[in-house]
Design a protein around this motif. Structure first.
Motif, PDB file in Angstrom:
ATOM      1  N   VAL A 147      22.443 -13.383   6.150  1.00 41.10           N
ATOM      2  CA  VAL A 147      22.770 -14.726   6.624  1.00 41.10           C
ATOM      3  C   VAL A 147      24.216 -14.729   7.106  1.00 41.10           C
ATOM      4  O   VAL A 147      25.106 -14.251   6.399  1.00 41.10           O
TER       5      VAL A 147
ATOM      6  N   GLY B   2      21.780 -21.055   5.449  1.00 41.34           N
ATOM      7  CA  GLY B   2      21.004 -20.210   4.534  1.00 41.34           C
ATOM      8  C   GLY B   2      20.476 -20.912   3.303  1.00 41.34           C
ATOM      9  O   GLY B   2      19.909 -20.283   2.416  1.00 41.34           O
TER      10      GLY B   2
ATOM     11  N   GLU C  30      12.030 -21.802   4.065  1.00 42.61           N
ATOM     12  CA  GLU C  30      12.561 -21.002   2.952  1.00 42.61           C
ATOM     13  C   GLU C  30      11.787 -19.704   2.763  1.00 42.61           C
ATOM     14  O   GLU C  30      12.366 -18.654   2.479  1.00 42.61           O
TER      15      GLU C  30
ATOM     16  N   ILE D 274      20.467 -15.706  11.005  1.00 43.37           N
ATOM     17  CA  ILE D 274      20.190 -14.496  10.234  1.00 43.37           C
ATOM     18  C   ILE D 274      20.308 -13.312  11.177  1.00 43.37           C
ATOM     19  O   ILE D 274      19.669 -13.271  12.231  1.00 43.37           O
TER      20      ILE D 274
ATOM     21  N   LEU E 246      12.899 -17.305   5.483  1.00 43.71           N
ATOM     22  CA  LEU E 246      14.260 -16.831   5.199  1.00 43.71           C
ATOM     23  C   LEU E 246      14.229 -15.794   4.071  1.00 43.71           C
ATOM     24  O   LEU E 246      14.813 -14.710   4.169  1.00 43.71           O
TER      25      LEU E 246
ATOM     26  N   LEU F 288      16.049 -22.143  11.824  1.00 45.69           N
ATOM     27  CA  LEU F 288      16.418 -20.753  11.530  1.00 45.69           C
ATOM     28  C   LEU F 288      16.588 -20.007  12.845  1.00 45.69           C
ATOM     29  O   LEU F 288      15.673 -20.003  13.668  1.00 45.69           O
TER      30      LEU F 288
ATOM     31  N   THR G 136      20.761 -22.368  10.285  1.00 46.20           N
ATOM     32  CA  THR G 136      20.982 -21.023   9.730  1.00 46.20           C
ATOM     33  C   THR G 136      20.885 -19.939  10.788  1.00 46.20           C
ATOM     34  O   THR G 136      20.043 -20.015  11.691  1.00 46.20           O
TER      35      THR G 136
END
Ligand SMILES: NC(=O)c1ccc[n+]([C@@H]2O[C@H](COP(=O)([O-])OP(=O)(O)OC[C@H]3O[C@@H](n4cnc5c(N)ncnc54)[C@H](O)[C@@H]3O)[C@@H](O)[C@H]2O)c1
Ligand SMILES: O=C[C@H](O)CS(=O)(=O)O
Length: 482
Positions: free
Chosen positions: A353, A357, A340, A372, A343, A390, A370
């Motif tokens: 995103v 997300g 987190e 990005i 992100l 991520l 996720t």
């Protein structure tokens, strides 16, 4: 947890060939539910000393055996691991959270190191060196380095152990192991099967503890330990390396990573997306060789983002024991917080995103896979290992730009790139500052190849024909008066 062999789930530690309890224990939790699944002994430095003393004694008989005799025991251990693959995988998913299919794959992968080094042990050759004087003969012997200490991480609770125990035992060494406090049950199940395979008492000990610092302090300072092999974070690796200086122990370090995953404009885009999914989301992104930064050439950037977004949106998040699950939980709340934080930092600096997300609706340690886009080099992910699901996508203009961005890190474990021009493949493969380079693939792990990093990703290689070198010492014999 239903097991064919319930005795594989041990709530005792394995010290000097004995299964032992302790007044103090610590609980192991299922990362998917938070529920306690077992309690194991919370052992101390004194217990580790006892394990080391037993290893020192047991090693004398083991080193005196032939490599072939040692190989027969290791082969039986390998066979038992495969015979109990389902139970070992169930234990692993319960304590680490990875999907059962991945856990079963890790059992096969982990067992392969035992099979591989059972054979490699028979090929530890010395030399007869062409002499420099008529009355002399020059020879070299390779002998087991001594009692080895191993400290291993939670993300691959079987393979990171067998990748050390295999070469150590094949070379004739003894090993004392401190497994990660989150995942000791897999290590203890391996010890049950090692004992069953006929590994002599005391040769392998599994010392469970919540006090890694104290046990690590004993391993790194005890003069009976000749070498340590550590897999884990770079931060802890540096600490252990410093602690070993006092007794000049040999060290093998498999540390952190920050893998670039580069997609050139001549790549097969569908293959690159498949490779990115395989590399990035294996074990929910909790592997040292996961793609940590994706770099896509300008001309294909939007197309790649779109296709990866579609593929990630199709990933199934769930409890590892459920069929069809692609992404299990992260190991704990700290891991979730790091994801987190990375992100949030990216979004604060202008990233967007395109998939996922947020924490998953399942709650607990589950996070949505996720993607990005719009990443820039000033963001934390560019220089820090996320260790979670991520997928941050950066841009690059040409080969020089891609290589400069990929190499701008203190880590040097794994790198990946997709390209089809032969000249480009050679130029980029040679320019990347990493121990492992995946070319048109996102999966590089096998027992037959040398696994390890450069820079602050480690020292030494595991697996392959090189992996046993760290467990032997070369002795030079100068024979005169011939
Ligand atoms: N290169 C590789 O093959 C590889 C494999 C797996 C994980 N890793 C790296 O490990 C990290 C994540 O794993 P982790 O969270 O378990 O790492 P970690 O370094 O926190 O823990 C690894 C092991 O070290 C022990 N440990 C922690 N502090 C210690 C101390 N002061 N003294 C002695 N032992 C200590 C832990 O109990 C555990 O057994 C990531 O950086 C990942 O990249 C690398
Ligand atoms: O996390 C690091 C492990 O070494 C991953 S692998 O299973 O060896 O690829």
């Amino acid at each position: 947890m239903l097991l064919n062999r319930p005795d594989l789930l041990r709530e005792q530690a394995y010290v000097g060939g004995e299964w032992v309890g302790a007044d103090r224990t610590f609980a192991i939790h299922d990362p998917a539910t938070g529920a306690p699944i077992a309690n194991v002994p919370d052992l101390t430095a004194q217990d580790m000393r006892r394990a080391i003393d037993a290893a020192d004694v047991a090693m004398k008989g083991w080193a005196a055996k032939t490599a072939k005799e040692r190989a027969l025991v290791l082969r039986r251990w390998f066979d038992l691991m495969l015979a109990h693959q389902d139970d070992l995988a169930a234990i692993m998913t319960a304590e680490q959270g990875k999907p059962l299919a991945e856990a079963k794959g890790e059992i096969v992968y982990g067992a392969s190191f035992i099979e591989w080094f059972a054979e490699e042990g028979k090929r530890v050759y010395g030399d007869v060196v062409p002499t420099h004087a008529a009355d002399r003969r020059i020879l070299t012997l390779k002998q087991p380095i001594g009692v080895c200490g191993a400290i291993t991480p939670w993300n691959f609770p079987v393979a990171m152990i067998t990748r050390k125990a295999g070469p150590a035992l094949a070379a004739g060494c003894a090993m004392v192991l401190k497994p990660a406090e989150q995942t000791p049950l897999s290590a203890l199940a391996l010890a049950v099967l090692a004992e069953e395979a006929g590994l002599p008492a005391g040769l392998l000990s599994v010392v469970t503890t919540s006090d890694a610092k104290a046990i690590g302090g004993e391993i790194t300072s005890n003069p009976r330990i000749a070498k340590i092999s550590f897999t884990g974070s770079t931060e802890v690796g540096k600490l252990l390396m410093t602690q070993c200086a006092g007794t000049v122990k040999k060290v093998s370090l498999e540390l952190g990573g920050n893998a670039p995953f580069i997609v050139f404009d001549d790549a097969d885009l569908d293959e690159a997306v498949k490779g990115a999914i395989a590399s990035k989301f294996r074990n929910a992104g909790q592997t040292c060789v996961c793609a940590n930064r994706l770099y896509v050439q300008d001309a294909i950037y939007e197309r790649f983002v779109e296709r990866l977004t579609q593929a990630v949106a199709a990933l199934h998040v769930g409890i590892g024991t459920e069929p069809g699950v692609d992404i299990g939980p992260l190991i704990d709340d700290d891991a979730l917080s790091k994801v987190e934080a990375h992100l949030a930092d990216a979004l604060e600096h202008g990233a967007k995103v395109t998939a996922g997300g947020a924490r998953h609706e399942l709650g607990g340690n589950f996070f949505q896979p996720t993607v990005i886009a719009g990443m820039t080099p000033d963001m934390r992910i560019a220089t820090e290992e996320t260790f979670g699901p991520l997928a941050p996508i950066f841009r690059f203009s040409d080969e020089a730009d891609a290589i400069a961005q990929a190499n701008a890190t203190r880590f040097g474990l794994a790198a990946y790139f997709y390209a089809r021009d032969l000249g480009r493949v050679w130029r980029v493969a040679e320019a990347l500052e990493y121990g492992i380079v995946g070319i048109n693939t996102g999966i590089i792990s096998t027992e037959v190849a040398p696994f390890g990093g450069v820079k602050e990703s480690g020292i030494g290689r595991e697996g392959s024909r090189y992996g046993i070198d760290d467990y032997v010492e070369i002795k030079y014999l100068a024979m005169a008066g011939i």
